[in-house]
Write a protein that holds these residues in place. Structure first.
Motif, short mmCIF file in Angstrom:
data_model
loop_
_atom_site.label_atom_id
_atom_site.label_comp_id
_atom_site.label_asym_id
_atom_site.label_seq_id
_atom_site.Cartn_x
_atom_site.Cartn_y
_atom_site.Cartn_z
N CYS A 123 0.85 -1.20 0.00
CA CYS A 123 0.00 0.00 0.00
C CYS A 123 0.88 1.24 0.00
CB CYS A 123 -0.88 0.06 1.25
SG CYS A 123 -1.75 -1.47 1.64
N GLN A 124 1.94 1.17 0.80
CA GLN A 124 2.79 2.34 0.99
C GLN A 124 3.65 2.64 -0.24
OE1 GLN A 124 4.04 3.26 4.97
NE2 GLN A 124 3.53 1.18 5.65
N HIS A 138 0.87 4.88 -1.77
CA HIS A 138 0.47 5.93 -0.82
C HIS A 138 1.70 6.28 0.01
CE1 HIS A 138 -3.75 5.45 -1.86
NE2 HIS A 138 -3.57 4.16 -1.80
N TYR A 176 1.99 9.73 6.32
CA TYR A 176 2.07 10.31 7.64
C TYR A 176 2.83 11.64 7.65
CZ TYR A 176 0.58 5.70 9.21
OH TYR A 176 -0.10 4.54 9.40
N LYS A 199 -9.04 14.62 3.96
CA LYS A 199 -10.07 14.94 4.95
C LYS A 199 -9.45 15.13 6.33
CE LYS A 199 -13.23 11.80 2.77
NZ LYS A 199 -13.19 10.35 2.97
N MET A 250 -10.53 14.33 9.23
CA MET A 250 -10.63 13.10 10.01
C MET A 250 -9.49 12.14 9.67
SD MET A 250 -12.57 10.35 11.19
CE MET A 250 -13.71 9.13 10.57
N ALA A 251 -9.18 12.04 8.39
CA ALA A 251 -8.10 11.15 7.96
C ALA A 251 -6.77 11.68 8.49
CB ALA A 251 -8.07 11.06 6.44
N MET A 310 -6.49 10.88 12.22
CA MET A 310 -6.23 9.46 12.47
C MET A 310 -4.79 9.10 12.10
SD MET A 310 -9.02 8.12 13.63
CE MET A 310 -9.32 6.40 13.29
N HIS A 311 -4.35 9.58 10.97
CA HIS A 311 -3.00 9.26 10.51
C HIS A 311 -1.94 9.87 11.44
CE1 HIS A 311 -4.76 8.58 6.22
NE2 HIS A 311 -4.81 7.49 6.94
N ASN A 326 -1.75 8.08 14.78
CA ASN A 326 -1.11 6.77 14.64
C ASN A 326 0.40 6.94 14.53
OD1 ASN A 326 -1.36 3.88 14.31
ND2 ASN A 326 -0.75 4.20 12.18
N LYS A 351 -0.57 1.11 14.23
CA LYS A 351 -1.39 0.24 13.40
C LYS A 351 -0.84 0.27 11.98
CE LYS A 351 -5.67 -0.02 15.80
NZ LYS A 351 -6.71 0.83 16.37
N THR A 352 -1.11 -0.80 11.26
CA THR A 352 -0.69 -0.80 9.86
C THR A 352 -1.91 -0.44 9.00
OG1 THR A 352 0.54 -2.07 8.21
CG2 THR A 352 -1.09 -3.29 9.51
N CYS A 353 -1.67 0.02 7.80
CA CYS A 353 -2.76 0.55 6.95
C CYS A 353 -4.02 -0.33 6.97
CB CYS A 353 -2.30 0.69 5.50
SG CYS A 353 -0.69 1.46 5.28
N CYS A 397 -6.87 -0.40 9.73
CA CYS A 397 -7.96 0.57 9.68
C CYS A 397 -8.73 0.50 8.35
CB CYS A 397 -7.43 1.99 9.86
SG CYS A 397 -6.77 2.31 11.50
C1 HEC Z 1 -5.67 4.50 12.84
C2 HEC Z 1 -6.41 4.18 11.65
C3 HEC Z 1 -5.74 4.44 10.30
C4 HEC Z 1 -4.53 3.99 9.87
C5 HEC Z 1 -3.50 3.17 10.64
C6 HEC Z 1 -4.40 4.40 8.50
N1 HEC Z 1 -5.51 5.09 8.11
FE1 HEC Z 1 -5.84 5.89 6.28
N2 HEC Z 1 -7.60 6.73 6.96
C7 HEC Z 1 -8.15 6.50 8.18
C8 HEC Z 1 -9.45 7.18 8.26
C9 HEC Z 1 -10.41 7.15 9.44
C10 HEC Z 1 -9.63 7.82 7.01
C11 HEC Z 1 -10.82 8.68 6.57
C12 HEC Z 1 -11.97 7.84 6.16
C13 HEC Z 1 -11.76 7.22 4.85
O1 HEC Z 1 -11.56 7.95 3.84
O2 HEC Z 1 -11.77 5.96 4.75
C14 HEC Z 1 -8.45 7.51 6.20
C15 HEC Z 1 -8.24 7.93 4.90
C16 HEC Z 1 -7.24 7.47 4.06
C17 HEC Z 1 -7.11 7.80 2.66
C18 HEC Z 1 -8.00 8.73 1.89
C19 HEC Z 1 -7.48 10.11 2.21
C20 HEC Z 1 -8.19 11.28 1.55
O3 HEC Z 1 -7.64 11.82 0.61
O4 HEC Z 1 -9.26 11.63 2.04
C21 HEC Z 1 -6.00 7.14 2.19
C22 HEC Z 1 -5.44 7.17 0.78
C23 HEC Z 1 -5.43 6.41 3.31
N3 HEC Z 1 -6.21 6.63 4.42
C24 HEC Z 1 -4.34 5.60 3.22
C25 HEC Z 1 -3.71 5.00 4.30
C26 HEC Z 1 -2.45 4.28 4.23
C27 HEC Z 1 -1.66 4.04 2.96
C28 HEC Z 1 -2.15 3.87 5.50
C29 HEC Z 1 -0.91 3.13 5.96
C30 HEC Z 1 0.36 3.85 5.76
C31 HEC Z 1 -3.24 4.34 6.36
N4 HEC Z 1 -4.13 5.02 5.60
C32 HEC Z 1 -3.30 4.09 7.71
C33 HEC Z 1 -7.60 5.77 9.21
C34 HEC Z 1 -6.35 5.15 9.19
#
Ligand code: HEC
Ligand code: HEC
Ligand code: HEC
Ligand code: HEC
Length: 187
Positions: A136-137, A140, A144, A152, A154-155, A158-159, A162, A171-173, A176
């Motif tokens: 994934c990374q 993406h 972080y 967003k 919220m995102a 959360m990021h 973490n 946590k790993t991608c 969530c």
């Molecule tokens: C602690 C929980 C958590 C972790 C760990 C996490 N995410 Fe997220 N992420 C979220 C939440 C909540 C959202 C917002 C809701 C959604 O769009 O699903 C989000 C949104 C996103 C989005 C959409 C962002 C946008 O433009 O709105 C991407 C892409 C993403 N995450 C990628 C990743 C990747 C790659 C990893 C690992 C490196 C990761 N996430 C780890 C919780 C997490």
């Protein structure tokens, strides 16, 4: 051995025969050139065994299916590590699926997929967890460190939360993000 014999139900095969097949496939996998490895990593290759499963359609219908961005993500881009050594190891492990393909009753049917989806999903998740969702990374990157303006709130929250944790507590991608390409089964 004629072809039909190869597809006869597995009870007829001794564990030994299956083991030999496994080892041969493993060795071939190990010595295969990069080129062969690439040829055996296309979506078409994956779908030779999974041809009656809705997996490809699910990807196409997901955010990874080319909608907004126009990028259709390939099976192997998520499922196979891109680092050469890990890639090879995973390939050899995957080659045991040849045996599964020949022996699991009704494997290549949608019914089988639905009946076993939870278990299969969890296998796939365990693997991704073991490589810290590195596939994934690869796309993406630096989610972080430098988050785009457009992400967003919220995102972002959360990021960043973490990322503040100690590395082994993070946590790993996929912890969530469930079901980013296929519907994650309920329950
Ligand atoms: C602690 C929980 C958590 C972790 C760990 C996490 N995410 Fe997220 N992420 C979220 C939440 C909540 C959202 C917002 C809701 C959604 O769009 O699903 C989000 C949104 C996103 C989005 C959409 C962002 C946008 O433009 O709105 C991407 C892409 C993403 N995450 C990628 C990743 C990747 C790659 C990893 C690992 C490196 C990761 N996430 C780890 C919780 C997490
Ligand atoms: C030789 C036939 C065959 C090919 C080719 C194949 N698969 Fe599979 N696949 C299987 C079988 C059989 C299972 C079920 C394994 C089991 O439960 O023992 C499986 C299960 C899976 C799973 C869920 C379980 C797990 O271990 O993660 C994923 C993910 C998967 N395959 C992805 C792929 C991808 C990606 C490709 C292409 C690179 C691919 N498959 C090519 C036969 C195959
Ligand atoms: C080959 C590159 C690539 C890989 C590999 C990849 N993604 Fe994506 N991802 C994308 C693209 C492109 C989008 C769509 C972005 C958009 O529409 O703005 C996306 C969108 C997303 C989104 C936001 C849409 C949604 O479904 O909520 C999340 C979350 C996400 N990816 C998580 C993941 C996770 C988790 C993995 C690993 C299992 C992963 N991605 C692997 C390229 C990739
Ligand atoms: C964007 C990343 C991504 C792409 C592209 C992708 N997968 Fe998956 N796949 C996953 C993740 C993550 C899981 C673990 C379950 C979940 O979270 O939905 C999974 C689960 C699976 C499973 C287990 C059953 C299930 O539905 O959960 C199979 C089989 C599978 N994938 C095969 C494929 C095949 C074949 C392709 C190409 C047509 C493909 N995947 C493309 C990320 C991806």
């Amino acid at each position: 051995m004629n072809l039909r014999a190869l597809f006869r139900p597995s009870a007829k095969y001794s564990i030994f025969a299956l083991l030999v097949v496994g080892i041969v496939v493993g060795v071939v996998g190990y010595f295969a050139t990069q080129q062969t490895l690439h040829a055996t990593s296309s979506d078409e290759f994956c779908m030779t065994c999974h041809s009656n499963h809705s997996l490809k359609d699910e990807v196409l219908a997901s955010a990874h299916g080319g909608g907004k961005s126009g990028i259709v993500v390939e099976c192997q881009q998520c499922h196979l590590p891109q680092e050469p050594f890990q890639y090879l190891i995973k390939k050899i492990i995957v080659s045991k699926d040849v045996i599964g393909f020949l022996t699991i009753d009704g494997f290549n049917t949608q019914e089988w997929l639905e009946a076993n989806r939870k278990e299969q999903a969890d296998h796939a998740r365990d693997f991704l967890r073991s490589i810290d969702s590195s596939t994934c990374q690869n796309c993406h990157k630096r989610i972080y460190e430098d988050q785009p303006e457009t992400m967003k709130k919220m995102a972002k929250r959360m990021h960043s939360n973490n990322f503040k944790k100690a590395e082994d507590k993070r946590k790993t991608c996929i912890d969530c993000h469930k079901g980013v390409a296929h519907p994650y089964p309920k329950g």
